[in-house]
Design an enzyme around this catalytic site. Structure first.
Site, mmCIF file in Angstrom:
data_model
loop_
_atom_site.group_PDB
_atom_site.id
_atom_site.type_symbol
_atom_site.label_atom_id
_atom_site.label_comp_id
_atom_site.label_asym_id
_atom_site.label_seq_id
_atom_site.Cartn_x
_atom_site.Cartn_y
_atom_site.Cartn_z
ATOM 1 N N CYS A 42 8.679 -2.411 -0.408
ATOM 2 C CA CYS A 42 9.684 -1.857 -0.339
ATOM 3 C C CYS A 42 8.772 -0.423 0.596
ATOM 4 O O CYS A 42 8.419 0.255 1.088
ATOM 5 C CB CYS A 42 9.294 -0.741 -2.062
ATOM 6 S SG CYS A 42 9.723 0.891 -1.575
ATOM 7 N N CYS A 85 8.326 3.136 -0.250
ATOM 8 C CA CYS A 85 7.495 3.981 -0.933
ATOM 9 C C CYS A 85 6.625 3.802 -0.150
ATOM 10 O O CYS A 85 4.909 4.454 -0.225
ATOM 11 C CB CYS A 85 7.243 2.680 -2.128
ATOM 12 S SG CYS A 85 8.764 2.482 -2.838
ATOM 13 N N ASP A 86 6.255 2.811 0.594
ATOM 14 C CA ASP A 86 5.528 2.610 1.219
ATOM 15 C C ASP A 86 4.925 2.811 3.420
ATOM 16 O O ASP A 86 3.089 2.815 3.392
ATOM 17 C CB ASP A 86 3.751 1.088 1.354
ATOM 18 C CG ASP A 86 4.104 1.092 -0.368
ATOM 19 O OD1 ASP A 86 4.156 1.906 -1.094
ATOM 20 O OD2 ASP A 86 3.857 -0.756 -0.259
#
Ligand code: FAD
Ligand code: NAP
Length: 307
Positions: free
Chosen positions: A132, A135-136
């Site tokens: 992701c 997200c990261d």
């Protein structure tokens, strides 16, 4: 209480099915194991959903959820673990023991990212290996990262990662991309994106955190190493359908085939969106599936004298 329609999964497919069922005046329950929005929550901007030139994924998800609630959908948390078909009613059980009864079940559970299944992938998950970018990605400011895959997800997320990373190297097993042309053109024009063609990742290496990958050229057999702090894996999807195996509606890869009205082989059970056996997995197609299943539920209930 027996619901007319119970929908499992609040991605675009499930939320649209819920909206259409509720607008047909059906008592509709939407169960979701995470945040409403599904995969849209993992997408920074959506540019191909009609009516919006560009909209953050979470915002489109929030709008769809509000729209469903506005029309009377009951939305609740629930990790569905089984569905049992009793003919005119279906019994849906959740991980916490909650049990629901409904006349129609619509499966809208989407898919999960396929893993590469190479040494180091599991060991470094959350320590440099990610599925992701939204997200990261920000953890990799001024670092070199690798993206594995050649489809829409890999190429779109490679582009996203260039906001943070100093260099993004896309490793693809062939010498041409599968991604949509517009995404390819943008990636080829981005000076921060490089490509390693005809190559697969054989291993993710590191110490405490990821330090690089071992690559193999599938044409020459040559093995090489590429240093990187992050490895983002986008090599396709697997259906979220394990808990429906008992219904006998899965094909041999776990996808759910339906007819044109989204009805599965079991009467009163529909499937929509990415979990369905189909070719084009998009928000717009999930929404189309959801509309058909929501309206199809009404037709099924009327035709079978269930309302
Ligand atoms: P999902 O969106 O996957 O939603 C399924 C929901 O079901 C999830 O919320 C999940 O938590 C829930 N669920 C699963 N199992 C259970 C269970 N047992 N119990 C309860 N709930 C459960 N498409 C576009 O059109 N434009 C884009 O720009 C775009 N970008 C994308 C970027 C990425 C990185 C990815 C992976 C996909 C992208 N897509 C895009 C594709 C699009 O997101 C999907 O096709 C779409 O979200 C599918 O909708 P869905 O409702 O079928 O499933
Ligand atoms: P995908 O389209 O199935 O692409 C997977 C990619 O990974 C392919 O390039 C494939 O190579 C490669 N691959 C598969 N297994 C591999 C392995 N073991 N090792 C190395 N490479 C491997 O999956 P996706 O890109 O995640 O897209 C999923 C769906 O979401 C698609 O329907 C897509 O259109 C949609 N989506 C849409 C958008 C958008 O509209 N902007 C964005 C993201 C996703 P080959 O090409 O050789 O098969």
């Amino acid at each position: 209480m027996t619901y007319d329609v119970l929908i499992i999964g609040s991605g675009p497919g499930g939320m649209t099915a819920a909206l259409y069922a509720a607008r047909a005046n059906l008592k509709t329950l939407l169960l979701e194991m995470g945040a409403p929005g599904g995969q849209m929550n993992n997408t920074q901007h959506i540019e191909n959903y009609p009516g919006f030139t560009k909209i953050p994924g979470f915002e489109l998800g929030r709008n769809m959820h509000e729209s469903a609630l506005e029309h009377g959908v009951i939305s609740d948390f629930g990790i569905v673990t089984s569905v049992v078909d009793n003919g005119a009613t279906k019994i849906v059980t959740c991980e916490d023991g909650a049990v629901f009864e409904a006349k129609v079940v619509i499966i809208a559970t989407g898919s999960v990212f396929r893993k590469l299944d190479v040494p180091g992938e599991a060991k470094y998950a959350g320590r440099g290996v990610s599925y992701c970018a939204v997200c990261d990605g920000a953890f990799f400011k001024d670092r070199d990262v690798v993206v594995v895959g050649g489809g829409d997800s890999a190429i779109e997320e490679a582009q996203f990662l260039t906001q943070f990373a100093s260099k993004v190297t896309v490793v693809h097993r062939r010498d041409e991309l599968r991604a949509q042309k517009i995404l390819q053109d943008r990636a080829f024009a981005n000076p921060k994106i490089e490509f390693v063609w005809d190559s697969v990742v054989e291993e993710v290496e590191g110490s405490a955190l990821v330090e690089g990958v071992v690559l193999k050229n599938v044409k020459t057999g040559a093995v090489s190493k590429l240093a990187a702090s992050g490895v983002f894996i986008y090599v396709g999807l697997l259906p979220n359908s394990g808990c429906f195996e008992n219904l006998g509606i899965l094909d041999d890869e776990g996808w759910i085939p339906t007819d044109g009205d989204m009805h599965t082989d079991v009467k009163g059970i529909f499937a929509v969106g990415d979990v369905r056996r189909k070719h084009f997995r998009q928000i717009a197609t999930a929404v189309g599936d959801g509309a058909k299943a929501g309206q199809g539920s009404y037709n099924y209930l009327i035709d079978n004298d269930l309302i």
